[in-house]
Design an enzyme around this catalytic site. Structure first.
Site, short mmCIF file in Angstrom:
data_model
loop_
_atom_site.label_atom_id
_atom_site.label_comp_id
_atom_site.label_asym_id
_atom_site.label_seq_id
_atom_site.Cartn_x
_atom_site.Cartn_y
_atom_site.Cartn_z
CG ASN A 9 -1.65 1.31 1.40
OD1 ASN A 9 -1.73 2.11 0.47
ND2 ASN A 9 -2.19 1.53 2.59
CD1 TRP A 10 3.91 1.23 -2.66
CD2 TRP A 10 3.57 2.04 -4.73
NE1 TRP A 10 4.69 0.50 -3.53
CE2 TRP A 10 4.50 0.98 -4.80
CE3 TRP A 10 3.20 2.70 -5.90
CZ2 TRP A 10 5.06 0.58 -6.02
CZ3 TRP A 10 3.76 2.30 -7.10
CH2 TRP A 10 4.68 1.24 -7.15
CE LYS A 11 0.28 3.22 4.73
NZ LYS A 11 0.42 3.29 6.17
CG HIS A 95 -5.52 2.26 5.20
ND1 HIS A 95 -4.97 3.20 6.06
CD2 HIS A 95 -4.59 1.29 5.05
CE1 HIS A 95 -3.75 2.80 6.39
NE2 HIS A 95 -3.50 1.65 5.80
CD GLU A 97 -2.29 5.65 6.74
OE1 GLU A 97 -2.29 5.70 5.50
OE2 GLU A 97 -1.42 5.04 7.40
CD GLU A 167 -3.37 -2.13 7.28
OE1 GLU A 167 -2.31 -2.46 6.74
OE2 GLU A 167 -3.94 -1.06 7.07
N GLY A 173 3.10 2.19 10.66
CA GLY A 173 4.12 3.21 10.49
C GLY A 173 4.88 3.55 11.76
CB SER A 213 5.55 -2.12 11.79
OG SER A 213 5.25 -0.76 12.06
N GLY A 235 5.40 1.04 4.42
CA GLY A 235 6.78 1.49 4.25
C GLY A 235 7.71 0.48 3.58
P1 13P Z 1 3.36 0.25 7.50
O1 13P Z 1 3.72 -1.08 6.88
O2 13P Z 1 4.16 1.39 6.97
O3 13P Z 1 3.30 0.16 8.99
O4 13P Z 1 1.84 0.55 7.02
C1 13P Z 1 0.89 -0.42 7.16
C2 13P Z 1 -0.30 -0.04 6.40
O5 13P Z 1 -1.00 0.90 6.74
C3 13P Z 1 -0.62 -0.81 5.20
O6 13P Z 1 -1.89 -0.51 4.72
#
Ligand code: 13P
Length: 251
Positions: A9-11, A95, A97, A167, A173, A213, A235
């Protein structure tokens, strides 16, 4: 019996040029991967170029969000059909976020999930508790409610194209991964609730990804848990070599 699904997931990372450079490097690194589904959820602006470049590879491309209406006066939004048109085959819904910063609720998750499935997309429905909820002992209740309300009204047949991602918000993150036992415990709760709602065969076939993570160093032990069927990775999915190590988690 459940094919693992490793998804990046590149966000809000990567321009088109950066996305294409990633794909050019990553595709050869994962070309030999067997018995694993591979996806990248990417920014909307990159989807067309990425999907074109990924054709003929074992990497599928998806959106990070969509609206539930087919079209309309919703400035800034993208419909499921628009994702399909540019070559996306799946989409993330709910998600944390999106829930935290953009007002996503269990009700909108439900509408988006239904709309995306109707458009033919595979849907990754994301759930997870915040740190405050975990510390208050509400993890189970929060996740069960997200599953009940987010998946309300779906039929057993919809699950052929449905994946759940657990998640924990406190692990995203932050470098603080849930322990394999913590992940397994909640994954089992999710599978149990899906069994209650939709029956045991549906629950047994459902893939449940862990996210938060995940990195090459911890992916193997997380994937070893019986109820963990994949990973949704932020990440550590931004660099081709790291992404390939996640995909090739067995080696
Ligand atoms: P990280 O792997 O950066 O913790 O992010 C997880 C995430 O939100 C995947 O959707």
């Amino acid at each position: 019996m459940r094919t693992p699904f490793i998804c990046g997931n590149w966000k809000m990372y990567k321009t088109v040029a950066e996305a294409l450079a990633f794909l050019a490097a990553a595709k050869d690194l994962v070309a030999g991967a067997k018995e694993v589904e591979i996806g990248i959820a990417a920014p909307a602006t990159t989807l067309k170029s990425l999907a074109d470049a990924a054709r003929g590879t074992n990497i599928k491309i998806g959106g990070e969000n969509c609206h539930w209406e087919k079209e309309g006066a919703f400035t800034g939004e993208i419909s499921p059909a628009m994702l399909v048109e540019v070559g996306a085959s799946f989409v993330l819904v709910g998600h944390s976020e999106r829930r935290q910063y953009f007002g996503e609720t269990n009700a909108t998750v439900n509408k988006k999930t239904k709309a995306a499935l109707a458009a033919g997309l595979q849907v990754i429905v994301c759930v997870g508790e915040t740190l405050a909820e975990r510390e208050a002992g509400q993890t189970r209740a929060v996740v069960v409610e997200q599953i009940q309300k987010g998946l309300e009204g779906l039929g057993a047949g919809d699950f052929a194209k449905l994946v759940v991602a657990y998640e924990p918000v406190w692990a995203i993150g932050t470098g603080k991964t849930a322990t394999p036992a913590q992940a397994e415990e909640v994954h089992a709760v999710i599978r149990g609730e899906v069994a209650n709602l939709f029956g045991k065969p549906v629950a047994e076939a459902l893939r449940i990804q862990y996210g938060g993570s995940v990195k090459p160093e911890n992916v193997k032990e997380i994937m070893a848990q019986p109820n963990v069927d994949g990973a949704l990775v932020g990440g550590a999915a931004l660099k081709p070599d790291s992404f390939a190590k996640l995909v090739n988690f067995r080696s």
